[in-house]
Design an enzyme around this catalytic site. Structure first.
Site, short mmCIF file in Angstrom:
data_model
loop_
_atom_site.label_atom_id
_atom_site.label_comp_id
_atom_site.label_asym_id
_atom_site.label_seq_id
_atom_site.Cartn_x
_atom_site.Cartn_y
_atom_site.Cartn_z
N SER A 13 0.70 -1.07 0.14
CA SER A 13 0.39 0.09 0.01
C SER A 13 1.04 1.57 0.06
O SER A 13 1.62 1.23 0.80
CB SER A 13 -1.39 -0.37 1.06
OG SER A 13 -1.52 1.42 1.86
N HIS A 44 -1.22 -0.88 -4.27
CA HIS A 44 -2.62 -0.51 -3.66
C HIS A 44 -2.59 0.25 -3.29
O HIS A 44 -1.46 0.99 -2.16
CB HIS A 44 -2.28 -1.96 -2.10
CG HIS A 44 -3.75 -1.68 -1.42
ND1 HIS A 44 -5.17 -2.39 -2.20
CD2 HIS A 44 -4.46 -0.60 -0.20
CE1 HIS A 44 -5.93 -2.19 -1.06
NE2 HIS A 44 -5.26 -1.64 0.17
N ASP A 48 -4.58 3.58 -1.64
CA ASP A 48 -5.69 3.61 -0.57
C ASP A 48 -6.09 4.95 -0.31
O ASP A 48 -5.86 6.44 0.25
CB ASP A 48 -5.53 3.37 0.60
CG ASP A 48 -5.08 2.24 1.09
OD1 ASP A 48 -6.01 1.03 0.95
OD2 ASP A 48 -4.18 1.26 2.11
N MET A 73 -9.30 7.86 0.19
CA MET A 73 -9.50 8.47 1.39
C MET A 73 -10.52 9.74 0.97
O MET A 73 -9.45 10.77 0.83
CB MET A 73 -9.09 7.74 2.38
CG MET A 73 -8.55 6.37 2.97
SD MET A 73 -7.76 6.20 4.90
CE MET A 73 -6.52 4.97 4.24
N HIS A 132 -8.58 1.05 -3.79
CA HIS A 132 -9.49 0.26 -3.00
C HIS A 132 -9.61 1.64 -2.10
O HIS A 132 -9.22 2.86 -2.09
CB HIS A 132 -8.41 0.28 -1.43
CG HIS A 132 -8.97 0.01 0.14
ND1 HIS A 132 -8.79 -0.48 1.24
CD2 HIS A 132 -10.43 -0.50 0.36
CE1 HIS A 132 -9.43 -0.60 2.22
NE2 HIS A 132 -10.82 -0.23 1.39
N MET A 192 -11.54 3.65 0.06
CA MET A 192 -12.44 4.24 0.83
C MET A 192 -13.89 5.54 0.77
O MET A 192 -12.88 6.36 1.80
CB MET A 192 -11.68 4.24 2.58
CG MET A 192 -11.32 2.42 2.38
SD MET A 192 -9.27 2.83 3.69
CE MET A 192 -8.37 2.96 2.10
N MET A 224 -11.28 -5.97 5.17
CA MET A 224 -10.54 -5.30 6.09
C MET A 224 -10.32 -6.19 8.04
O MET A 224 -10.96 -6.47 8.04
CB MET A 224 -10.77 -3.77 6.67
CG MET A 224 -11.23 -3.32 5.50
SD MET A 224 -9.87 -2.80 4.63
CE MET A 224 -9.30 -1.18 5.86
N ASP A 259 -6.57 -7.06 4.20
CA ASP A 259 -6.08 -5.84 4.10
C ASP A 259 -6.07 -5.03 5.71
O ASP A 259 -6.68 -4.95 6.32
CB ASP A 259 -6.76 -4.50 3.39
CG ASP A 259 -6.08 -2.95 3.06
OD1 ASP A 259 -5.12 -3.22 3.07
OD2 ASP A 259 -6.36 -2.29 2.81
C1 DX5 Z 1 -6.33 1.22 5.22
C2 DX5 Z 1 -5.73 0.36 4.45
C3 DX5 Z 1 -4.47 -0.08 3.74
C4 DX5 Z 1 -2.90 -0.13 5.35
C5 DX5 Z 1 -2.28 -0.73 5.42
O1 DX5 Z 1 -7.21 1.77 5.95
O2 DX5 Z 1 -7.07 0.29 3.56
O3 DX5 Z 1 -4.73 -0.79 3.09
O4 DX5 Z 1 -2.98 1.57 5.49
O5 DX5 Z 1 -1.75 -0.51 6.11
P1 DX5 Z 1 -0.31 -1.74 7.27
O6 DX5 Z 1 -0.43 -2.48 6.44
O7 DX5 Z 1 -0.16 -0.25 7.82
O8 DX5 Z 1 -2.17 -2.17 8.37
ZN ZN Z 2 -6.46 -0.46 1.59
#
Ligand code: DX5
Ligand code: ZN
Length: 217
Positions: free
Chosen positions: A8, A33, A35, A37, A66, A68, A136, A175
């Site tokens: 990620s 990956h 993320d 948000m 991903h 969110m 998750m 994840d």
């Molecule tokens: C959390 C993310 C993950 C996270 C993974 O909201 O979707 O992808 O960043 O990071 P680690 O491996 O540090 O938990």
């Molecule tokens: Zn993620």
């Protein structure tokens, strides 16, 4: 099942994302990956489709986006145009099943995700249609959290459901909070796509860590 590692970029340096994805590819990552948000579905804001477009020329690896975000249905065209190869939407944020077809009609693989507090059964109606399913294993929004051990049972339940219903090879991505110390259990429970942020980026030897995460079986 062949295990894939999806580092990620949330844990990477946001001022150097091009170089970061180039390095991840050199170090043997299988997917990148991303993320996304929005400050609504989860409190933090990271980046959107523009970042995906910016890193796209820097790697040939598939970009695993991903989302969110609330109302992911309003953003999937932008992510597809930006070069996303896979889009995950949250079952808590939308009516996922009809959205999967729309995502696939744009030539992008479609995935559904569930939060830790959401029962895994919520994925069952989407399981056949989805290209991948995402569990998750931490509260979404932040990297560096501790793996929630209750996730293992959810992974097992989902893998059993897939096996019983004739799609035994359905990719299951997990994840959050995964590192060399617990990846074996996660894979043992039935996961085959491993997301890792902190474990990869805090490692002094990214390539070795990625190889260990993949080969830990
Ligand atoms: C959390 C993310 C993950 C996270 C993974 O909201 O979707 O992808 O960043 O990071 P680690 O491996 O540090 O938990
Ligand atoms: Zn993620």
């Amino acid at each position: 099942m062949k295990i894939k590692v999806a580092p990620s970029i949330l844990a990477g340096d946001f001022a150097k994302m091009g170089e970061t994805v180039e390095k991840l590819e050199r170090c043997g990552a299988d997917l990148i990956h991303c993320d996304v948000m929005d400050g609504n579905f989860v409190p933090p804001i990271t980046f959107g489709a523009q970042m995906v477009k910016a890193i796209r020329p820097h790697t040939t690896l598939r970009l695993d986006c991903h989302l969110m975000v609330l109302h992911p249905e309003e953003q999937i065209e932008d992510f597809a145009a930006a070069g996303a190869d896979l889009i995950s939407v949250h079952a808590e944020a939308c009516d996922a099943l009809p959205l999967l077809e729309r995502i696939r009609s744009l030539g992008v693989k479609a995935c559904v995700a569930v939060n830790p507090e959401t029962p895994v059964e919520k994925l069952f109606p989407c399981a056949e249609a989805a290209d991948m399913l995402l569990i998750m294993s931490v509260r979404p929004g932040w990297g560096g959290q501790k793996f929630l051990s209750g996730s293992l049972k959810k992974i097992e339940t989902l893998r059993n459901f897939c096996v019983k219903n004739g799609f035994a090879d359905k990719p299951i991505e997990v994840d959050g909070g995964i590192g060399e110390e617990n990846v074996r259990e996660v894979i043992g429970a039935g996961a085959d796509v491993i997301v890792a942020g902190s474990a990869v980026f805090r490692s002094p030897d990214m390539a070795a860590t990625i190889a260990k995460l993949r080969g830990a079986r």
